[in-house]
Design an enzyme around this catalytic site. Sequence first.
Site, PDB file in Angstrom:
ATOM      1  N   THR A 218      -5.847  -1.301   7.067  1.00  0.00           N
ATOM      2  CA  THR A 218      -5.873  -2.757   7.187  1.00  0.00           C
ATOM      3  C   THR A 218      -7.254  -3.241   7.616  1.00  0.00           C
ATOM      4  O   THR A 218      -7.501  -4.440   7.648  1.00  0.00           O
ATOM      5  CB  THR A 218      -4.829  -3.228   8.223  1.00  0.00           C
ATOM      6  OG1 THR A 218      -5.073  -2.564   9.473  1.00  0.00           O
ATOM      7  CG2 THR A 218      -3.421  -2.892   7.752  1.00  0.00           C
TER       8      THR A 218
ATOM      9  N   LYS B 143       0.825  -1.209   0.000  1.00  0.00           N
ATOM     10  CA  LYS B 143       0.000   0.000   0.000  1.00  0.00           C
ATOM     11  C   LYS B 143       0.862   1.264   0.000  1.00  0.00           C
ATOM     12  O   LYS B 143       0.613   2.201  -0.760  1.00  0.00           O
ATOM     13  CB  LYS B 143      -0.951  -0.007   1.197  1.00  0.00           C
ATOM     14  CG  LYS B 143      -1.949  -1.167   1.190  1.00  0.00           C
ATOM     15  CD  LYS B 143      -2.962  -1.077   2.306  1.00  0.00           C
ATOM     16  CE  LYS B 143      -2.338  -1.257   3.671  1.00  0.00           C
ATOM     17  NZ  LYS B 143      -1.758  -2.616   3.859  1.00  0.00           N
ATOM     18  N   THR B 144       1.880   1.289   0.854  1.00  0.00           N
ATOM     19  CA  THR B 144       2.770   2.449   0.891  1.00  0.00           C
ATOM     20  C   THR B 144       3.523   2.597  -0.422  1.00  0.00           C
ATOM     21  O   THR B 144       3.690   3.703  -0.943  1.00  0.00           O
ATOM     22  CB  THR B 144       3.757   2.324   2.063  1.00  0.00           C
ATOM     23  OG1 THR B 144       3.028   2.203   3.293  1.00  0.00           O
ATOM     24  CG2 THR B 144       4.656   3.541   2.138  1.00  0.00           C
TER      25      THR B 144
ATOM     26  N   ASP C 146      -1.689   6.791   6.260  1.00  0.00           N
ATOM     27  CA  ASP C 146      -1.675   5.370   6.613  1.00  0.00           C
ATOM     28  C   ASP C 146      -2.574   5.117   7.823  1.00  0.00           C
ATOM     29  O   ASP C 146      -2.750   5.999   8.670  1.00  0.00           O
ATOM     30  CB  ASP C 146      -0.246   4.937   6.927  1.00  0.00           C
ATOM     31  CG  ASP C 146      -0.070   3.432   6.871  1.00  0.00           C
ATOM     32  OD1 ASP C 146      -0.991   2.736   6.388  1.00  0.00           O
ATOM     33  OD2 ASP C 146       1.000   2.946   7.304  1.00  0.00           O
TER      34      ASP C 146
ATOM     35  N   ARG D  81       6.586  -8.380   1.929  1.00  0.00           N
ATOM     36  CA  ARG D  81       7.453  -7.926   3.018  1.00  0.00           C
ATOM     37  C   ARG D  81       8.105  -9.115   3.720  1.00  0.00           C
ATOM     38  O   ARG D  81       9.296  -9.091   4.042  1.00  0.00           O
ATOM     39  CB  ARG D  81       6.650  -7.099   4.020  1.00  0.00           C
ATOM     40  CG  ARG D  81       7.453  -6.683   5.266  1.00  0.00           C
ATOM     41  CD  ARG D  81       6.640  -5.783   6.169  1.00  0.00           C
ATOM     42  NE  ARG D  81       6.419  -4.495   5.517  1.00  0.00           N
ATOM     43  CZ  ARG D  81       5.385  -3.690   5.782  1.00  0.00           C
ATOM     44  NH1 ARG D  81       4.466  -4.069   6.676  1.00  0.00           N
ATOM     45  NH2 ARG D  81       5.265  -2.540   5.164  1.00  0.00           N
TER      46      ARG D  81
END
Length: 364
Positions: free
Chosen positions: A178, A84-85, A129, A237
């Site tokens: 999230t 997302k980032t 965020d 990640r």
Amino acid sequence: MNWDDTPDTDAAERPAGPPAERLVGSVADHEDQAVEAALRPKDLGEFIGQEKVREQLDLVLRAARARGATADHVLLSGAPGLGKTTLSMIIAAEMGAPIRITSGPAIQHAGDLAAILSSLQEGEVLFLDEIHRMSRPAEEMLYMAMEDFRVDVIVGKGPGATAIPLELPPFTLVGATTRAGLLPPPLRDRFGFTAHMEFYEPAELERVVHRSAQLLDVEIEADGAAEIAGRSRGTPRIANRLLRRVRDYAQVKADGIITREIAGAALAVYEVDARGLDRLDRAVLQALLKLFGGGPVGLSTLAVAVGEERETVEEVAEPFLVREGLLARTPRGRVATPAAWAHLGLTPPGAPGGGNGQQDLFGA
């Protein structure tokens, strides 16, 4: 039999416990943040996976550039570690605009948001965020800012308070969450484009591992990348984190080349098994199967048996176990699935060779 006399009816309303530092955890630590900055793709062409999201977002951005306008506000939802980032930074790069990064928990007052919005440049991208954790007053101010590019700044208190309208330059808000279900409908409706980030397939994660290995100057064979990808829980990640740990093992214990055997041996040292389960995950399953015959068992009892906090088991271990089909949440408690028995190489009670349940369990 239910192995817990404590009802577990309000689990969804309890706050999450502190994030655990796990090799397969999806929350980024300081090392992850530093490495991710070097590994992030710079444009949509480099971004791996999320095919539908990339295609749709590409249309939105290309159309905005053709009109010479700012892009619509974008809402990205999905589990941590899915990009997302990274996508927010790509949006800014594709639009040729600067990006401002903040988070919902950092905005506790409407004045905090007003200060950020009033300093934005025209066309700038504001990445927010964990937007669902923003305070309600700031959230209500954001409605007008997103729709009319204007905020009302309140000066004074009580009957003498005055609202001063402040015009804002056009900007693009990129919100990430999230837990999309916690966003109020008025806020969700103000986003022109919404996208849900899905977990990655192993083949996509293999491409991620190969790309990261190239950027980290690590030599990796195809079967080594496949081994890492298969244990990465569908999350880039985690794949990058496992790659770094396997790289360390390969440099110390081998010739620096990552093969399937080296990857398997390295991840065995770090207690990450072939399905991506770590020590905590296996401890939960082993307690559920060996101590309670597969359940049902209440969350509190299971947590005590594992030696962890209730919130740790619920928020850290269970989501992946449920997603993998190894554990089920029921009104009576947690229940192991046949796949859990098979994964640990155990035979369910009542099955041929598996004993007859509770009586065998306690040796009666």
